[in-house]
Design an enzyme around this catalytic site. Structure first.
Site, PDB file in Angstrom:
ATOM      1  CD  GLU A 141      -3.012   1.096   2.241  1.00 26.63           C
ATOM      2  OE1 GLU A 141      -3.378  -0.036   2.639  1.00 26.63           O
ATOM      3  OE2 GLU A 141      -3.505   2.154   2.648  1.00 26.63           O
ATOM      4  CG  ASP A 201       0.617 -16.251  12.305  1.00 21.17           C
ATOM      5  OD1 ASP A 201      -0.161 -15.615  11.585  1.00 21.17           O
ATOM      6  OD2 ASP A 201       0.369 -17.395  12.736  1.00 21.17           O
ATOM      7  CE  LYS A 229      -6.597  -1.334   5.250  1.00 17.90           C
ATOM      8  NZ  LYS A 229      -5.776  -0.516   4.347  1.00 17.90           N
ATOM      9  CG  HIS A 289      -3.947   7.569  -0.751  1.00 17.68           C
ATOM     10  ND1 HIS A 289      -3.130   6.472  -0.719  1.00 17.68           N
ATOM     11  CD2 HIS A 289      -4.663   7.519   0.392  1.00 17.68           C
ATOM     12  CE1 HIS A 289      -3.351   5.794   0.398  1.00 17.68           C
ATOM     13  NE2 HIS A 289      -4.263   6.427   1.099  1.00 17.68           N
TER      14      HIS A 289
HETATM   15  C1  MEV Z   1      -6.246   3.289   4.626  1.00 16.92           C
HETATM   16  O1  MEV Z   1      -5.471   2.169   4.296  1.00 16.92           O
HETATM   17  C2  MEV Z   1      -6.282   3.492   6.128  1.00 16.92           C
HETATM   18  C3  MEV Z   1      -7.208   4.602   6.607  1.00 16.92           C
HETATM   19  O2  MEV Z   1      -8.531   4.375   6.114  1.00 16.92           O
HETATM   20  C4  MEV Z   1      -7.196   4.572   8.114  1.00 16.92           C
HETATM   21  C5  MEV Z   1      -8.212   5.492   8.777  1.00 16.92           C
HETATM   22  O3  MEV Z   1      -9.253   5.789   8.158  1.00 16.92           O
HETATM   23  O4  MEV Z   1      -7.951   5.875   9.935  1.00 16.92           O
HETATM   24  C6  MEV Z   1      -6.792   5.952   6.080  1.00 16.92           C
END
Ligand code: MEV
Length: 424
Positions: free
Chosen positions: A83, A277, A261, A376
């Site tokens: 990513e 792992d 995430k 991004h």
């Molecule tokens: C993207 O990989 C991760 C985000 O969505 C985390 C977040 O929203 O805090 C930018």
């Protein structure tokens, strides 16, 4: 050379020159990072011993995050991820944390737990107590499976017994709590659980069924905290908006999943780079995200401190090891451990937790300010430019045009590249 995690102009270097610069900054022999070069990394021969039916290898970019200070020491962090923006964002947040001393970390003892499920116990309450009475015997039986671990100061620390009511009856579930030292510990605790199962079932008055570790490794926690300076974050309004963003994640499972995430973007990248792992760490993290009220919530907490800065904390299970598994045999994982300079699994776990917190802060700050798409987009544009065949020299000009035109797309990139080559 002294260790530093600050390397000026790293991103402007070639991949080979970066590897050399990183080794120099870390104070390690450049040869010890040779495995980062795919030609010297994991070969099919070794891969064939790691899993079954090997037909090839999957390459994942390995970046190095800069600027990290953990417990007063600079550290360069290897991160394996596909990513874009993840490595840059972690480095950027680490730079902000640096203003106020970086990350402070701590952890519990490395206790992993194995469960033994016992079915068909007529008197589960009494069965539980009978098992607890046999604590010494069962611990002795388990420890006998791993004299090396005991010799290194590890081994079973306790036996707990839970009753789990279910739609099919009440299960007696014995938990072996094992100090696994510098191992991830799955093999050690699974072997122990299998070894005590028959005797435990006999004592409880039932039959043993499942004998396996729990990935809810809530006795093996790592913590990281940092103060993110208000001015370096962009001012008081940015701080307030970061607090609002974190509060939503704490209260709302839909936001919490995405917030977490973001944390795992950093954590999984280091876990993968060090051959650990990723699924075990992810399972542990998400199981830990359930609040006492039963709500899926955020793993981190952001508060405004008395001086108006963001005081950020993260605490979660971190079952990673330095001995055994892919960490020991994968040449890239070995080089990653060398770069980190860690000597214990706890040190590794704590650095990983600090990276998770940095990644989280970076994402939340971006979301609470300009949004993440702008950052991004330039990385995405770089990927598109390389993807349509632009050379390293041509990429910056193509990217600049794609952004300026507001068309970050392959078809437009092809036109831009053709114009560039034709001198238009
Ligand atoms: C993207 O990989 C991760 C985000 O969505 C985390 C977040 O929203 O805090 C930018």
């Amino acid at each position: 050379m002294p260790r530093t995690s600050r390397i000026q102009g790293l991103r402007d270097l070639s991949v080979e020159a970066r590897r050399k610069a990183v080794a120099e900054a870390a104070g390690v022999d450049p040869g010890s990072l040779a495995a980062f070069d795919p030609a010297h990394g994991l070969g099919t021969g070794l891969a064939d011993h790691l899993i079954e039916n090997v037909t090839g290898l999957l390459g994942v970019p390995l970046g190095v995050a800069t600027n990290f200070v953990v417990n007063g020491a600079d550290v360069l962090v290897p991160m394996a991820t596909e990513e874009a923006s993840v490595v840059a964002a972690a480095s950027n947040a680490a730079k902000i944390a640096r203003v106020r001393g970086g990350f402070t970390t701590s952890s519990t003892s490395p206790i992993m737990q194995a469960q033994v499920q016992i079915v068909g116990v007529a008197d589960p309450e009494a069965g539980r107590v009978r098992l607890l009475e046999a604590r010494e015997e069962l611990i002795g039986l388990a420890n006998a499976q791993d004299p090396k671990l005991v010799e290194f100061g590890g081994g079973v620390r306790d036996l707990a017994v839970r009753l789990v009511p279910s739609r099919a009856g009440t299960y007696v579930v014995a938990h072996l709590q094992v100090d696994v030292r510098d191992a991830m510990g799955a093999n050690a605790v699974n072997t122990m659980a299998e070894a005590i199962a028959t005797r435990a079932a006999e004592i409880a008055g039932g039959t043993s069924l499942l004998r396996i570790l729990t990935n809810k490794a809530d006795l093996r926690l790592s913590r990281a905290r940092a103060v993110f300076d208000a001015a370096a974050l962009g001012g008081a309004e940015v701080v307030d908006n970061i607090i609002h963003a974190a509060a939503l994640a704490e209260a709302d499972p839909y936001r919490a999943a995405t917030h977490n995430k973001g944390i795992m973007n950093g954590i999984t990248a280091v876990v993968l780079a060090t051959g650990n792992d990723t699924r075990a760490v992810e399972a542990g993290a998400h199981s830990h995200a359930i609040s006492p009220a039963g709500l899926y919530s955020s793993l981190s907490r952001f508060e405004k401190d008395a001086d108006g800065n963001v005081a950020a904390t993260l605490e979660l299970p971190m079952p990673v090891g330095l001995v055994g598994g892919a960490t020991k045999v994968h040449p890239v994982a070995q080089a990653a451990i060398t770069l980190l300079g860690v000597g214990t699994a706890a040190e590794l776990a704590e650095i990983i937790t600090a990276v998770g917190l940095a990644q989280n802060l970076a994402a939340v700050r971006a979301l609470a300010t300009e949004g993440i798409q702008r950052g991004h987009m330039s990385l995405h544009a770089r990927n598109i430019a390389s993807g349509i065949g632009a050379t390293a020299e041509e990429v910056p000009a193509v990217v600049a045009r794609l952004i300026a035109d507001g068309k970050v797309r392959a078809d437009h990139a092809e036109r831009v590249l053709a114009d560039l080559r034709a001198g238009r």
